[in-house]
Structure formats: structure tokens, C-alpha cells
Design a protein around this motif. Structure first.
Motif, mmCIF file in Angstrom:
data_model
loop_
_atom_site.group_PDB
_atom_site.id
_atom_site.type_symbol
_atom_site.label_atom_id
_atom_site.label_comp_id
_atom_site.label_asym_id
_atom_site.label_seq_id
_atom_site.Cartn_x
_atom_site.Cartn_y
_atom_site.Cartn_z
ATOM 1 N N LEU A 518 42.206 37.722 86.423
ATOM 2 C CA LEU A 518 42.724 36.335 86.355
ATOM 3 C C LEU A 518 41.547 35.359 86.338
ATOM 4 O O LEU A 518 40.485 35.651 86.888
ATOM 5 C CB LEU A 518 43.606 36.092 87.576
ATOM 6 N N ILE A 519 41.751 34.224 85.699
ATOM 7 C CA ILE A 519 40.681 33.214 85.659
ATOM 8 C C ILE A 519 41.212 31.904 86.233
ATOM 9 O O ILE A 519 42.302 31.440 85.863
ATOM 10 C CB ILE A 519 40.197 32.977 84.197
ATOM 11 N N ASN A 546 45.357 38.520 76.868
ATOM 12 C CA ASN A 546 46.496 38.168 77.715
ATOM 13 C C ASN A 546 46.163 37.994 79.195
ATOM 14 O O ASN A 546 47.048 37.955 80.035
ATOM 15 C CB ASN A 546 47.592 39.233 77.573
ATOM 16 N N VAL A 547 44.864 37.886 79.483
ATOM 17 C CA VAL A 547 44.497 37.725 80.895
ATOM 18 C C VAL A 547 44.977 36.347 81.377
ATOM 19 O O VAL A 547 44.695 35.334 80.742
ATOM 20 C CB VAL A 547 42.958 37.873 81.076
ATOM 21 N N PRO A 548 45.726 36.330 82.504
ATOM 22 C CA PRO A 548 46.242 35.034 82.950
ATOM 23 C C PRO A 548 45.140 34.068 83.391
ATOM 24 O O PRO A 548 44.154 34.500 83.992
ATOM 25 C CB PRO A 548 47.167 35.384 84.125
ATOM 26 N N ALA A 549 45.350 32.785 83.032
ATOM 27 C CA ALA A 549 44.379 31.758 83.420
ATOM 28 C C ALA A 549 45.129 30.580 84.033
ATOM 29 O O ALA A 549 46.181 30.179 83.539
ATOM 30 C CB ALA A 549 43.596 31.305 82.194
ATOM 31 N N ILE A 550 44.563 30.055 85.123
ATOM 32 C CA ILE A 550 45.186 28.887 85.771
ATOM 33 C C ILE A 550 44.222 27.703 85.657
ATOM 34 O O ILE A 550 43.053 27.817 86.038
ATOM 35 C CB ILE A 550 45.479 29.161 87.265
ATOM 36 N N VAL A 552 42.692 24.594 87.013
ATOM 37 C CA VAL A 552 42.586 23.992 88.348
ATOM 38 C C VAL A 552 41.885 22.663 88.118
ATOM 39 O O VAL A 552 40.700 22.624 87.808
ATOM 40 C CB VAL A 552 41.742 24.878 89.288
ATOM 41 N N THR A 553 42.635 21.589 88.199
ATOM 42 C CA THR A 553 42.048 20.331 87.758
ATOM 43 C C THR A 553 42.592 19.115 88.487
ATOM 44 O O THR A 553 43.674 19.148 89.055
ATOM 45 C CB THR A 553 42.280 20.150 86.237
ATOM 46 N N ALA A 554 41.808 18.084 88.445
ATOM 47 C CA ALA A 554 42.256 16.816 89.048
ATOM 48 C C ALA A 554 42.995 15.970 88.016
ATOM 49 O O ALA A 554 43.447 14.881 88.332
ATOM 50 C CB ALA A 554 41.060 16.066 89.589
ATOM 51 N N TYR A 555 43.100 16.481 86.760
ATOM 52 C CA TYR A 555 43.933 15.766 85.779
ATOM 53 C C TYR A 555 45.380 16.103 86.109
ATOM 54 O O TYR A 555 45.883 17.153 85.740
ATOM 55 C CB TYR A 555 43.615 16.210 84.348
ATOM 56 N N SER A 556 46.024 15.185 86.843
ATOM 57 C CA SER A 556 47.321 15.578 87.381
ATOM 58 C C SER A 556 48.437 14.635 86.975
ATOM 59 O O SER A 556 49.444 14.538 87.652
ATOM 60 C CB SER A 556 47.245 15.612 88.892
ATOM 61 N N LEU A 557 48.238 13.941 85.907
ATOM 62 C CA LEU A 557 49.330 13.055 85.497
ATOM 63 C C LEU A 557 50.378 13.838 84.736
ATOM 64 O O LEU A 557 50.112 14.917 84.216
ATOM 65 C CB LEU A 557 48.807 11.916 84.630
ATOM 66 N N LYS A 558 51.547 13.219 84.681
ATOM 67 C CA LYS A 558 52.652 13.855 83.979
ATOM 68 C C LYS A 558 52.234 14.142 82.534
ATOM 69 O O LYS A 558 51.621 13.305 81.884
ATOM 70 C CB LYS A 558 53.831 12.884 83.964
ATOM 71 N N GLY A 559 52.510 15.306 82.054
ATOM 72 C CA GLY A 559 52.149 15.621 80.670
ATOM 73 C C GLY A 559 50.865 16.417 80.588
ATOM 74 O O GLY A 559 50.663 17.204 79.668
ATOM 75 N N ASP A 560 49.978 16.248 81.589
ATOM 76 C CA ASP A 560 48.709 16.979 81.576
ATOM 77 C C ASP A 560 48.971 18.477 81.586
ATOM 78 O O ASP A 560 48.357 19.248 80.847
ATOM 79 C CB ASP A 560 47.857 16.615 82.797
ATOM 80 N N LYS A 561 49.919 18.865 82.455
ATOM 81 C CA LYS A 561 50.228 20.284 82.610
ATOM 82 C C LYS A 561 50.607 20.897 81.256
ATOM 83 O O LYS A 561 50.071 21.937 80.850
ATOM 84 C CB LYS A 561 51.368 20.452 83.617
ATOM 85 N N ASP A 562 51.506 20.208 80.539
ATOM 86 C CA ASP A 562 51.961 20.717 79.239
ATOM 87 C C ASP A 562 50.794 20.892 78.277
ATOM 88 O O ASP A 562 50.727 21.869 77.528
ATOM 89 C CB ASP A 562 52.980 19.762 78.611
ATOM 90 N N GLY A 568 46.532 27.200 76.072
ATOM 91 C CA GLY A 568 46.258 28.611 76.376
ATOM 92 C C GLY A 568 46.292 28.979 77.847
ATOM 93 O O GLY A 568 46.154 30.158 78.197
ATOM 94 N N MET A 569 46.441 27.986 78.730
ATOM 95 C CA MET A 569 46.513 28.294 80.166
ATOM 96 C C MET A 569 47.901 28.865 80.468
ATOM 97 O O MET A 569 48.873 28.535 79.788
ATOM 98 C CB MET A 569 46.330 27.015 81.002
ATOM 99 N N ASN A 570 47.970 29.686 81.513
ATOM 100 C CA ASN A 570 49.277 30.239 81.877
ATOM 101 C C ASN A 570 49.949 29.434 82.977
ATOM 102 O O ASN A 570 51.162 29.463 83.131
ATOM 103 C CB ASN A 570 49.130 31.689 82.340
#
Ligand code: ADP
Length: 593
Positions: A518-519, A546-550, A552-562, A568-570
Motif C-alpha cells: 500500500l502507498i 493495482n496496489v492500493p494508494a491513499i 494523505v493531504t491537506a487539500y480537503s475541500l469538497k470535490g478534492d477527494k473525487d 488513480g488514488m483508491n
């Protein structure tokens, strides 16, 4: 009588001759006696008497008929003169011969001043041609003609009339008079004029309104563009400020957590706890401000799922229980002993309960806090009651307003942003619910939130997770800031084998040498390449597709996640995160129960 002398015409002629002879030669009676027989003369005299009588009768008859005619004529003149239409006769040279009363009152001129004059002298010069054309047509066709002209009189300016012209060449021959009927159509013309003025006016008004609307539209368009631009700037600003504030909070919260565990000296532990609670408060405020700003700049989109509301309520009460107990308050939960399912938005519901309970604890110094949930028909009723300071009657309307801190003036010890209830109200409204408050100053407050309830679909667990020992699993942390990677390492280092890469090349090299399960990928690496670029390159390496990646960021506004998921993040975790949060995400992706 008349028949008698009509049929025997020869006899009559003879008798007449005899009578005339008698009259002319009456002195010479002997001559007559010689010429006519005595009986003939007698018969002649008789005939004359009869004729005389007949003439007398005829004369009486004539007198009677004449009297009758005079009556009819009087009637006719009466009708003619007083008709509500104008009658006029005009000779072939256009000279007025007769007019009725209507015409002279229409023209306000004495009848005698009208007759003998050409009719054209009363017609407005612009319209004389219309009139003569009408005459001409009557003359040519023999049929009556209609036309509209303006007459004028010395007193009244111009009068619209309709003329119906007939008479010439029809029954009476070329040398008869024109018979003209005159209708006063001034009223009709005025109405027509008013109508056309109104239409014209209406058109003008519509034109004016249309151009005004166009102006407003242009203005609104400009305003909209400006607002959109402003909103974009605001969003970027929020993203930056959120990043800037969250990053140091990661350090504050994470290290104070470690210090609290590691330090032996009670005094230092207390200090670390203070750092932790200050950091938590700062994070809460930051979250409130960001949430509020989000509701200001964008629409709240609901993410409805079926969940157990009891679990959320118990969760929140567990969160605030230590704080309440510290103040000596009793925390009661009713109705959450068994599952209560609702189709609702977890994040919003959690925020609602959180803010209400937080306030209850904050504004209560003695007594108790009670949180209760129950179903009321199609609705879920959530009631938070406290025995706190209460709200003054005249202030109660202000509490849902932004920055509405009604206690601020009289209770300096209660510090807050004044945004909590604003958010609660907005979230409740967006979910089609309502919120009510009842309060007695000095005695306590009760908030009742009613939200629509739906039947259970998927049960969502909200329980916490403890880290499991998974030392065989390898995790690559890509993070440029020492503070952050050290913290993550201290959170997960016991459970997983951890490597750290601080830049693009380093990350690729490590990924090439080892096989990671995992990354954990920071996005902003302080260089041209972002975490997204690093992951793209790593995915090219053997076995990393297919290695899962998360992220981890301070960009936390709505839409950032998408955005990160699409690149390519999981999964995604926003800074600052808790130990539980990061471990739960890792476990989920690695399939660890
Ligand atoms: P704050 O951050 O100030 O708590 P809120 O929007 O949550 O902002 O609340 C607005 C105001 O409403 C508070 O400042 C407080 O005066 C009042 N208030 C809210 N909840 C309570 C309560 N349970 N008891 C008394 N006053 C309350």
C-alpha cells in the motif's frame, strides 16, 4: 260615375259638343232648336248635372286625399328633421339643397347658412377627394357608397362622419339629387384613436420594459460572472488556508497525543493534554468555518444512505461524555438503546448532533444533558435538553443567525464561532427537516430537530477500529515534511513495515526495489511533481498496477477527494487525521478485519 263617362266616350263627346254649342249660342235658342232635338237637349242638361255632381264628389275626395297627404308630409318632415342621423340632399353641382336638424346641430350652423353652399365647403380639405371619389362611384355604379370624412364647423374643430351617398343615376336618373346620410362617428373614432394610442403606448412600454430587462439581464450576467469568479477565488483561498492551517495541526495534535502517552511527569501530561484540547478546538473551529464557507459558496449535496441513528447518537455522547463529566454534568441518552434506522446523510446528521450536544455541554454548568431519539410517524425526532444558562427571550431569534452569539455579552467564558447553530439549521433545512428551540433563561434549553425518516437499506457501522499487528505488510509513505511522515510512522509503525520517500525520485527508487502492499501519498511534495505524478509513474512499474494508494493531504475541500480518486488514488484521508482514521482506511484497503 267615372266609369260611365269613361266607357261611353262617343256619347260623351257628342253631349259635350251639344253643351258647348248651347253655351255659345244660348242667345240664339231658335237656332239650337233647329239643330238639336228637344229630348237631346234635355238629356244633355241631365248629363251636365250628373257631371257637375261627379265633379263635386271628386273635389271632396281630392280635398280628403290632400288633407291625408298633408298629414303624412308633416309626419315625414317631423321624422326627417328629428332623425338621429343627418339627411342632406345635394344637387349634381354639389350644392346643398336641404338638410335636417341633425346636420345643423352637428355643424353648429343655422340651416339657412348651410343650404345653397357647396358641401365641400364643410369638408376638411384633406378629405374632399375621398368625398368626390365617393360621389363619382355612386354616379358610375348607381349603388350607394360609404366614406368617412372630417367635417368642420366654426365652433367645433373637426367632426368625423360617415357619409352614405345614393340617389344619382339609380332610380331618379342623372339629373336627380344626391341623397346623403350623415352619421356622427366622432365617438367611435375617439375610441379607435384611444385604442391605437393605447396599443402604441403599450408597444412603447413593452419596448422600454424589454430593453430594461435586457439591461438587467446584462447586469445580472456580469454580476453572475463576477460572483462565479469570486466564488472560485474564495474556493481556492479556502483550499489554501485549509491546507496551511491543517498542516501544522497535524503536528500539534499528533505529537501531543504521543506526548500524552510517553510523558511520565503528570504536569507535563497535563500540558500535553492542554495542547491536545487547544488543537482540537482549533480544528473544530476550522472545520466549522470551512463547512460554513462551503454552504455559502456551493450547494450542499446530500449523500443519503440507510444508517443506524442510535449509533451516531451514542458515538457523539461518548465523545462529549468526558467533557461533561469533567464539568460534573450527568449525560443521559434515551431511545438509542436499540437501533433506529433512517435514510439520511451521515455527515450532516453527525454535525447536527455534534453541534447541539457540544453547545449543551458548553452552556451548562450544573445539572444534566439529555439526548433522546424517537420515531414520530414518518419523522425522526432528536431532542437535546440541558439544564444550562438558558437563552433570554428577546435573544432567542438571533441564535440561528451567522455569528449569532447571544451569550457573548453576558457570559464571557463561553467562547465559540457563532456558526454552529447556523450550520445545524442549514443542514436540517437541506434535509427537509425543522428545528425548534425552547428555553428559559437561567433554567435550561431544549432543541428539537425533526428529520424525515426512511426505511433501512444498508446498515452503516460507525464504530472505531483498533490497529492490528500486520508487520508482514509493507507500506510506502511518500511525504516531504518530516513532521508529517514521522507522525504517520508513529501511528502505524507498530503495525506495518514502513518505508519513507521524501521526493519523486526517492519514491520511484524505493518502489522499484521493494514490493509495497500500500502507498500513503502526500499530494503537495514541495516540488514540480505532485503525489499524483509520483503515483502515475509507480503504476507503470511491474506489479504496481493495482496496489492500493491513499492520498494523505491537506487539500480537503469538497470535490478534492473525487479529483484524487479519478487520478488513480483508491482512497483519501484529509490532514489532520486521527490514528483511527488512517488505520481504518489502511485496513479496509488491505482487507484486514
Ligand atoms: P457558538 O459557537 O457561539 O456556540 P452557536 O451558533 O452554536 O455558536 O450558538 C449561537 C448562540 O446560541 C451561542 O452563542 C449561545 O449564546 C446560544 N446557545 C446555543 N446553544 C445553547 C444552549 N444549549 N444553551 C444556551 N445558549 C445556547
Amino acid at each position: 260615375m267615372s266609369e260611365d263617362y269613361g266607357k261611353n266616350t262617343d256619347k260623351f263627346k257628342y253631349l259635350r259638343q251639344a253643351a258647348e254649342d248651347k253655351l255659345s249660342f244660348s242667345e240664339n235658342e231658335s237656332e239650337i232648336a233647329k239643330k238639336y232635338k228637344k229630348e237631346d237637349i234635355k238629356s244633355l242638361l241631365h248629363e251636365i248635372k250628373v257631371l257637375q255632381a261627379a265633379l263635386e264628389i271628386q273635389s271632396d275626395e281630392l280635398d280628403r286625399v290632400q288633407a291625408e297627404l298633408a298629414g303624412v308630409y308633416r309626419n315625414f318632415i317631423n321624422f326627417y328633421d328629428n332623425a338621429p342621423l343627418g339627411f342632406m340632399s345635394v344637387d349634381v353641382d354639389g350644392i346643398i339643397k336641404t338638410v335636417n336638424n341633425f346636420v345643423d346641430s352637428l355643424l353648429s350652423v343655422d340651416k339657412h347658412a348651410i343650404t345653397g353652399k357647396p358641401f365641400t365647403s364643410f369638408i376638411s380639405p384633406e378629405d374632399t377627394e375621398i368625398y368626390t371619389e365617393c360621389l363619382r362611384k355612386n354616379y358610375l355604379t348607381g349603388k350607394s357608397q360609404k366614406c368617412e370624412v372630417r367635417l368642420f364647423s366654426p365652433e367645433r374643430k373637426k367632426i368625423y362622419v360617415r357619409l352614405t351617398i345614393s340617389g344619382v343615376n339609380e332610380e331618379f336618373g342623372e339629373n336627380s339629387d344626391y341623397k346623403i346620410i350623415i352619421e356622427n362617428i366622432a365617438l367611435q373614432k375617439r375610441s379607435e384613436q384611444m385604442l391605437s394610442d393605447y396599443e402604441e403606448n403599450l408597444e412603447k412600454i413593452i419596448e422600454e420594459k424589454t430593453s430594461e430587462l435586457e439591461r438587467i439581464n446584462k447586469f445580472l450576467e456580469k454580476e453572475k460572472n463576477y460572483a462565479e469568479k469570486l466564488s472560485r477565488v474564495k474556493t481556492i483561498f479556502l483550499a489554501n488556508i485549509s491546507h496551511e492551517l491543517r498542516t501544522p495541526l497535524v503536528g500539534i495534535l499528533g505529537y501531543s497525543e504521543i506526548l500524552m502517552k510517553e510523558l511520565k511527569d503528570e504536569e507535563y501530561v497535563k500540558m500535553a493534554r492542554r495542547i491536545q484540547s487547544s488543537g482540537t478546538r482549533l480544528l473544530e473551529t476550522l472545520n466549522l468555518i470551512l463547512d460554513f464557507a462551503k454552504t455559502e459558496t456551493e450547494k450542499i449535496t446530500l449523500n443519503i444512505e440507510s444508517l443506524n441513528v442510535s449509533e451516531i447518537v451514542n458515538d457523539v455522547s461518548d465523545l462529549f461524555r468526558p467533557m461533561a463529566e469533567k464539568k460534573g454534568l450527568l449525560m443521559k441518552v434515551t431511545g438509542a438503546g436499540k437501533p433506529v434506522y433512517a435514510d439520511t446523510d451521515e455527515r450532516l446528521l453527525r454535525q447536527i448532533v455534534n453541534n447541539l450536544v457540544n453547545n449543551a455541554v458548553k452552556y451548562t454548568n450544573t445539572g444534566s444533558i439529555e439526548i433522546s431519539i424517537k420515531k414520530e410517524g414518518e419523522m425522526l425526532a432528536l431532542v437535546v435538553t440541558d439544564t444550562g444558562i438558558g437563552i433570554m427571550k428577546d435573544k432567542i431569534d438571533n441564535i440561528f443567525e451567522e455569528y449569532g452569539q447571544v451569550s457573548a455579552g453576558y457570559h464571557k467564558e463561553f467562547i465559540g464561532s457563532g456558526l454552529g447553530l447556523t450550520l445545524v439549521k442549514r443542514y436540517t433545512t437541506v434535509m427537509n427537516g425543522d428545528i425548534k428551540v425552547s428555553s428559559e433563561y437561567g433554567k435550561g434549553t431544549q432543541f428539537t430537530v425533526r428529520l424525515p425518516l426512511k426505511v433501512e437499506k444498508i446498515v452503516k457501522s460507525v464504530s472505531g477500529i483498533s490497529p492490528k499487528k500486520q508487520l508482514s505488510r509493507k507500506i510506502l509513505i511518500v511525504e516531504d515534511e518530516e513532521l508529517n511522515y514521522s507522525l504517520i510512522r508513529s501511528f502505524i509503525g507498530d503495525s506495518f513495515e514502513v518505508s519513507i520517500a521524501t521526493n519523486f525520485d526517492n519514491a520511484l527508487a524505493l518502489a522499484g526495489q521493494n514490493k509495497y502492499d500500500l502507498i500513503l501519498m502526500d499530494i503537495n511534495l514541495g516540488s514540480d511533481e505532485t503525489g499524483v505524478d509520483v503515483l502515475r509513474e509507480i503504476r507503470e512499474l511491474d506489479g504496481y498496477k493495482n496496489v492500493p494508494a491513499i492520498a494523505v493531504t491537506a487539500y480537503s475541500l469538497k470535490g478534492d477527494k473525487d479529483v484524487f480518486i479519478r487520478s488513480g488514488m483508491n482512497d483519501y484521508v484529509s490532514k489532520p487525521f486521527t490514528k483511527n482514521e488512517i488505520i481504518r482506511k489502511i485496513n479496509k484497503l488491505l482487507g484486514i478485519k
